[in-house]
Scaffold this motif. Structure first.
Motif: not given
Length: 192
Positions: A15-22, A65-70
């Motif tokens: 979800s974090l990776l998808f949120g970052a990409l979106t 940030f989302l990418f770094t954590i996800g």
């Protein structure tokens, strides 16, 4: 064997990776949209997101940030062999996101001409405009041509303004400086 907690952590990482990409795709699309429409964009809020240095910085930092954590969370919990082979340690998994988080403010400083870069660009434009005005036989006409030149550059270099150019010229002791002081006093009296 995986338990329910592992599946939840995998979903959180995805979800974090998808949120970052979106969010990244939406921001790039908005940049392109405003780039094609320029300042005549019908949607003021969209233009503000793209042109505001602080909003732009915050949104791209959120992507980083989302990418770094996800990414590390997803790799750690999914234990996918290919991803573990590419990024074997937790530090290596976070390096890409950390580089992104550090580069976003640097890009923002350069792009929005923070740290006085806009003043330096404006001074360079003022030098060119002043030399163009000096070349004209009629200083008043030369100054008008120079002011129109400054106004055309203002959209690309917001620091370059007519008032700033007149203030720049007003320190001179020649006829061009005198005309600039007169125009500046007229502008000042009109604004009062």
């Amino acid at each position: 064997m995986r338990d329910g907690r592992d599946d939840v952590m995998i979903m959180i990482g995805l979800s974090l990776l998808f949120g970052a990409l979106t969010l990244f795709i939406v921001l790039v699309f908005l940049e392109i949209y405003v780039g094609f429409h320029g300042e005549s964009s019908p949607h003021h809020r969209i233009t503000r997101i793209v042109t505001s240095p602080d909003i732009n910085l915050a949104l791209y930092e959120l992507v980083a940030f989302l990418f770094t954590i996800g990414l590390p969370l997803f790799i750690e919990e999914s234990q996918h062999p290919f991803l573990i082979e590419v990024w074997p340690t937790m530090i290596e998994r976070m390096v890409v996101g950390v580089i992104f988080m550090i580069s976003v403010p640097i890009i923002n400083v350069v792009r929005y001409q923070r740290l006085g870069l806009d003043v330096r660009h404006a001074k360079g434009i003022y030098d060119v405009a002043a030399s163009n005005a000096e070349c004209d036989e009629d200083p008043e006409r030369g100054l008008e041509v120079a002011i129109s030149f400054i106004n055309t550059k203002h959209s690309k270099f917001p620091g370059a303004t007519e008032r700033g150019f007149l203030e720049y010229l007003s320190s001179r002791d020649d006829q061009l400086g005198e005309i600039a002081r007169q125009k500046l006093s007229t502008i000042n009296s009109d604004s009062i």
